[in-house]
Design a protein around this motif. Structure first.
Motif, PDB file in Angstrom:
ATOM      1  N   LEU A  20       0.834  -1.207   0.000  1.00  0.00           N
ATOM      2  CA  LEU A  20       0.000   0.000   0.000  1.00  0.00           C
ATOM      3  C   LEU A  20       0.870   1.259   0.000  1.00  0.00           C
ATOM      4  O   LEU A  20       0.595   2.217  -0.739  1.00  0.00           O
ATOM      5  CB  LEU A  20      -0.926  -0.017   1.208  1.00  0.00           C
ATOM      6  CG  LEU A  20      -1.889   1.170   1.376  1.00  0.00           C
ATOM      7  CD1 LEU A  20      -2.852   1.253   0.202  1.00  0.00           C
ATOM      8  CD2 LEU A  20      -2.658   1.048   2.691  1.00  0.00           C
ATOM      9  N   ILE A  21       1.921   1.258   0.794  1.00  0.00           N
ATOM     10  CA  ILE A  21       2.828   2.407   0.850  1.00  0.00           C
ATOM     11  C   ILE A  21       3.558   2.578  -0.479  1.00  0.00           C
ATOM     12  O   ILE A  21       3.729   3.697  -0.976  1.00  0.00           O
ATOM     13  CB  ILE A  21       3.828   2.230   2.015  1.00  0.00           C
ATOM     14  CG1 ILE A  21       3.090   2.325   3.354  1.00  0.00           C
ATOM     15  CG2 ILE A  21       4.924   3.287   1.946  1.00  0.00           C
ATOM     16  CD1 ILE A  21       3.929   1.926   4.547  1.00  0.00           C
ATOM     17  N   ASP A  24       1.280   4.096  -2.916  1.00  0.00           N
ATOM     18  CA  ASP A  24       1.157   5.526  -2.646  1.00  0.00           C
ATOM     19  C   ASP A  24       2.336   6.301  -3.226  1.00  0.00           C
ATOM     20  O   ASP A  24       2.165   7.359  -3.843  1.00  0.00           O
ATOM     21  CB  ASP A  24       1.067   5.757  -1.137  1.00  0.00           C
ATOM     22  CG  ASP A  24       1.023   7.230  -0.784  1.00  0.00           C
ATOM     23  OD1 ASP A  24       0.141   7.928  -1.306  1.00  0.00           O
ATOM     24  OD2 ASP A  24       1.881   7.689  -0.007  1.00  0.00           O
ATOM     25  N   GLN A 101      -1.651  10.499  -3.603  1.00  0.00           N
ATOM     26  CA  GLN A 101      -2.505  10.162  -2.472  1.00  0.00           C
ATOM     27  C   GLN A 101      -1.831  10.571  -1.162  1.00  0.00           C
ATOM     28  O   GLN A 101      -0.701  10.173  -0.880  1.00  0.00           O
ATOM     29  CB  GLN A 101      -2.810   8.666  -2.480  1.00  0.00           C
ATOM     30  CG  GLN A 101      -3.579   8.227  -3.720  1.00  0.00           C
ATOM     31  CD  GLN A 101      -4.917   8.924  -3.857  1.00  0.00           C
ATOM     32  OE1 GLN A 101      -5.873   8.576  -3.174  1.00  0.00           O
ATOM     33  NE2 GLN A 101      -5.014   9.902  -4.744  1.00  0.00           N
ATOM     34  N   ILE A 106      -4.293   7.331   2.541  1.00  0.00           N
ATOM     35  CA  ILE A 106      -3.764   6.014   2.875  1.00  0.00           C
ATOM     36  C   ILE A 106      -4.438   5.455   4.117  1.00  0.00           C
ATOM     37  O   ILE A 106      -4.770   4.264   4.187  1.00  0.00           O
ATOM     38  CB  ILE A 106      -2.228   6.097   3.095  1.00  0.00           C
ATOM     39  CG1 ILE A 106      -1.530   6.571   1.827  1.00  0.00           C
ATOM     40  CG2 ILE A 106      -1.675   4.748   3.524  1.00  0.00           C
ATOM     41  CD1 ILE A 106      -1.777   5.711   0.626  1.00  0.00           C
ATOM     42  N   VAL A 376      -6.110   3.142  -4.160  1.00  0.00           N
ATOM     43  CA  VAL A 376      -5.038   4.145  -4.192  1.00  0.00           C
ATOM     44  C   VAL A 376      -4.513   4.331  -5.615  1.00  0.00           C
ATOM     45  O   VAL A 376      -4.326   5.463  -6.088  1.00  0.00           O
ATOM     46  CB  VAL A 376      -3.891   3.729  -3.243  1.00  0.00           C
ATOM     47  CG1 VAL A 376      -2.647   4.576  -3.498  1.00  0.00           C
ATOM     48  CG2 VAL A 376      -4.328   3.882  -1.799  1.00  0.00           C
TER      49      VAL A 376
END
Length: 504
Positions: A20-21, A24, A101, A106, A376
């Motif tokens: 996820l990071i 982003d 984002q 997040i 995202v």
């Protein structure tokens, strides 16, 4: 002397949050851009075109409209619902203002992702509840005991049958997310017959993925992709059928070799250090003092009801076009019926149902976090940019090289867009016409799409693999170690099949 602590691979949640990071960060690095999208609205009986700035215009649903937009698809495919998602319009890509984002996005993404995937989350919770009720009746214990006697010395037959049935489900109607319901039951069966939990996920997940990778008539992959490419789904079906047979044989031999190795010597298991922990969770008859109930008429009826739920589910998905709402309702009804005919009291039924749902709530949350990654990337407007970049990079290539590069491109795109139908409607109107420029059939592009998407499905954290692994208590690194050789073999097979298709 202190014993050094062994480093453990992070849990599925940690892996997903890392991805996820990274997703982003990509929204800051990759330029934002969009293709204009075309969608047919049944309510107004018009085409709606949404441009890169979000402005919407309408056009009549005619073949001339599609021809003017350079979309080589029959208009009837939109009107009859064969294509029911917005498709990308060729040659309309435009850069837009960067939409990175923020931290707040997040933080909210997992919540929105879970809400976005609430249908499959509820499905998993209800299935978990049903399994717990059936388990409380003793039906599974007595069924496993009877099955062990019947298959003693011939357990491999059970592995072959399960793999074949799931593979057939994958190639015909995209049997994938629905397999989540099978893991708790089959894990118990396979453990009781001397295998490990890796054998369970291999038989189910590999069977499903091979089936969907070499789809023949799967409406969520083959049909949508072919429609979006402007061809009949029967084009290229011969190549995919040959691939399906070869891939099925190879993958089954691969899994059976591992299964035999584990059965002959349990220490060879990739999850041997978790043996006691996994068996304690999935084998309810480990306690020798506990008497296994006789498989009487009532318990047989409960098992028949449980099995019928899956048969009805398959019928509903294929014939009645069910999705997770209908499937969840089906399993809820079966749960109630099982509770009524069992010897359990009302409070026992409810308590067991809630306990079973609680056992799999982590799996549901994993799916929610996986969906958040897609959100995202979508909100960051970088998926279309990747599609635009790749479509430009393959123009003018040698036809054989082109087909293989397309396979690799679809693997990359599948990492960002794990939905087969979503990737099909987004990419096919852009990618399929490129086949014309190098003089090959558009069916080869459809096959490259299926092979590439199927290959990345084996390992992509944005798909359902982490949820499946969580169901059987296996970490991602163990799965990668198991599947890596087979993944390479399937990649080579896909390249050979595509090269052969170009030559003929």
């Amino acid at each position: 002397m202190k014993k050094k602590k062994r480093l453990k691979f992070p849990t599925a949640f940690t892996v997903l949050f890392i991805v996820l990071i990274i997703a982003d960060i990509l929204t800051y690095v990759i330029p934002a851009g969009n293709y204009s999208k075309l969608n047919y609205k049944k309510e107004t009986k018009k085409f709606e075109i949404t441009n890169s700035n979000g402005n919407v215009s309408t056009k009549p649903p005619t073949q001339k409209t599609l021809d003017d937009l350079n979309i080589k698809i029959e208009v009837d495919k939109f009107i009859d619902g064969s294509i029911n998602k917005p498709i990308a319009i060729p040659n309309t890509y435009k850069r837009i203002k960067q939409t990175p984002q923020k931290i707040s996005d997040i933080v909210q993404a997992p919540v929105k992702g879970t809400a976005n995937g609430i249908d499959i989350v509820l499905f998993i919770l209800v299935v978990g509840g049903l399994i717990s009720i059936v388990n409380a009746t003793g039906a599974f214990e007595s069924g496993f005991a009877s099955l062990s006697k019947v298959t003693k010395g011939k357990e491999f037959i059970l592995l072959i049958l399960v793999n074949l049935l799931i593979g057939l489900g994958g190639t015909t109607f995209g049997f994938a997310e629905e397999t989540i319901a099978l893991y708790p039951i089959l894990t118990s069966i396979f453990l009781a017959t001397g295998y490990d939990s890796m054998v369970c996920i291999a038989i189910i997940y590999v069977g499903s993925t091979i089936g969907t990778m070499f789809s023949t008539v799967n409406p969520f992959a083959t049909v949508i992709a072919s429609n979006s490419a402007g061809i009949s789904f029967t084009e290229g079906i011969g190549l995919r059928m040959v691939g399906l047979v070869i891939a099925f044989i190879i993958s089954l031999i691969y899994v059976l070799r591992y299964a035999k190795k584990v059965k002959d010597d349990p220490s060879k298991s990739l999850v041997f250090d978790q043996k006691e922990e996994i068996e304690a969770k999935f084998l309810t008859n480990n306690d020798n003092k506990k008497e296994i109930p006789q498989l009487n008429f009532k318990l047989k009826l409960i098992l028949i009801l449980f099995g019928s739920a899956f048969i009805i589910m398959v019928y509903g998905v294929v014939v009645r076009k069910w999705w997770f709402t209908e499937m969840t309702a089906l399993f809820l009804v079966i749960s109630i019926i099982v509770g009524i005919i069992s010897d359990l009291k009302e409070k026992e039924c409810v308590d067991n149902f809630l306990a079973g749902a609680g056992d799999v709530i982590g799996v549901g949350l994993i799916i929610g976090v996986a969906r958040s990654i897609n959100l995202v990337l979508e909100n960051g407007n970088i998926s279309d940019t990747l599609l635009y970049f790749f479509s430009n990079s393959v123009q003018g290539m040698n036809s054989s090289v082109f087909a293989i590069v397309m396979l690799l491109i679809f693997m990359v795109l599948g990492l960002f867009i794990p939905s087969s139908s979503g990737l099909a409607v987004l990419s096919m109107p852009i990618m399929a016409p490129l086949a014309d420029t190098v003089g090959i059939s558009r069916a080869i592009i459809v096959s490259a799409f299926q092979f590439g998407h199927g290959l990345i499905t084996f390992i992509t954290p944005t798909g359902i693999i982490l949820a499946a692994l969580s169901m059987v208590d296996i970490t991602y690194d163990r799965w990668l170690k198991f599947i890596a050789p087979l993944l390479v073999i399937m990649l080579i097979l896909s390249m050979i099949l595509l090269s052969f298709a170009v030559i003929i």
